[in-house]
Structures are given as structure tokens and as C-alpha cells.
Design an enzyme around this catalytic site. Structure first.
Site: not given
Ligand code: NI
Length: 179
Positions: A46, A51, A99-100, A141-142, A145
């Protein structure tokens, strides 16, 4: 398409609140294509637009396992524009999240296990669905952000500091190896 650099902690852009998309046009679809390419290369399941430094309410997701060496990749790409959660279950479940933007760090986060959400797709078409399992976890989660929230913010202060310390140590070791 282009692979975009991923913004990592402690970059203050990750704390920005993303703005709603007013028109789903070619510019947004170009961003989505770049986000998918960036996410698949990372690899991740995701990615939120912030990001890659773009404060817009756009998410991409693909929960498929990474492809086999020679096999054709099986894609299950999903786009969420201006997503909203309409209902959350009372029941919360822990899930090991990463998470990236917090590379190579993982921790259990508790979230509602079932949500009802609505969003627009890449053609501007509205969708409303009941989601559970990994899809519900990942969407929450996304969506965090979009509000400038990271999964580590859901941890106790002690655990969060441990994760950030491990990340700092990893970066230092990688830096030394590169030198
Ligand atoms: Ni993330």
C-alpha cells in the site's frame, strides 16, 4: 510511468494533512500510475500519495504476494481516492504492520477488524463496501497517512522509541557499509 522517491521518517511532510481530490483527471491518473510503479518496486502492499511527497487523498494498494521469479505477476491493484470510513466494528484485532516510510520496521497495531468505507476509483466512480481482514487493516493504515499519522503513533511511547532506535541503527550500519 516513473519510480518516485519515498519519503521516510522523520520527514515533516509525513505529518501533513492531505487535501481532497476535486477532479479525477489525467493528472491524478498519472500520479496513480507512478504510485503503483513505486509501490511494486519497493516492494509494498500500500502507498499513500504523501509518501511520494504529494499531499492529496489518493491511495494505491495491492495485497498480492510478490511475484515468482519467472512467473507473470498476479495483480490485484486497488485505488482509493477521497476514502471515508462510514462504520467501524467495536472488535479490534492486532496485525503486524510495516510502512515504506518506516523501512524494515514492524510492530503489532490494533485496529477495528471490520469497516464500511466509501471512495472514488481512478475513473471518479463512487464505491461503497464492507471490508475486513488485511484489506481493512491496510486501508486504515493508508488512510492514517492522509491525516499525517503513522503506524508507530499507535504504539506506546516506549515501543515507538524502540522502533525508531532500530531504524536509526539500521541506517547507520547501511551508511557505514556504503562508505
Ligand atoms: Ni505506511
Amino acid at each position: 510511468m516513473a519510480i518516485l522517491p519515498i519519503v521516510e521518517v522523520p520527514d515533516p511532510r509525513l505529518r501533513q494533512i492531505s487535501l481532497a481530490v476535486e477532479t479525477v483527471d489525467d493528472e491524478v491518473r498519472k500520479l496513480i500510475a507512478d504510485m503503483f510503479e513505486t509501490m511494486y518496486v519497493a516492494p509494498g502492499i500500500g502507498l499513500a500519495a504523501i509518501q511520494v511527497g504529494v499531499p492529496r487523498r489518493v491511495l494505491v494498494m495491492d495485497l498480492q504476494e510478490p511475484e515468482e521469479e519467472d512467473g507473470e505477476p498476479i495483480r490485484d491493484s486497488r485505488v482509493f481516492i477521497n476514502p471515508e470510513i462510514l462504520r467501524r466494528s467495536d472488535q479490534e484485532v492486532p496485525y503486524l504492520e510495516g510502512c515504506l516510510s518506516v523501512p524494515d520496521q514492524y510492530a503489532d497495531v490494533e485496529r477495528p477488524d471490520r469497516i464500511r468505507a466509501r471512495w472514488l476509483d481512478e475513473h471518479g466512480k463512487p464505491h461503497e463496501e464492507e471490508l475486513d481482514g488485511l484489506l481493512a487493516v491496510c486501508l486504515q493504515h493508508e488512510m492514517d497517512h492522509l491525516e499525517g499519522i503513522l503506524f508507530i503513533d499507535h504504539l506506546s511511547r516506549l515501543k515507538r522509541e524502540m522502533v525508531l532506535k532500530k531504524l536509526a541503527k539500521m541506517r547507520k550500519e547501511r551508511g557505514l557499509r556504503a562508505a
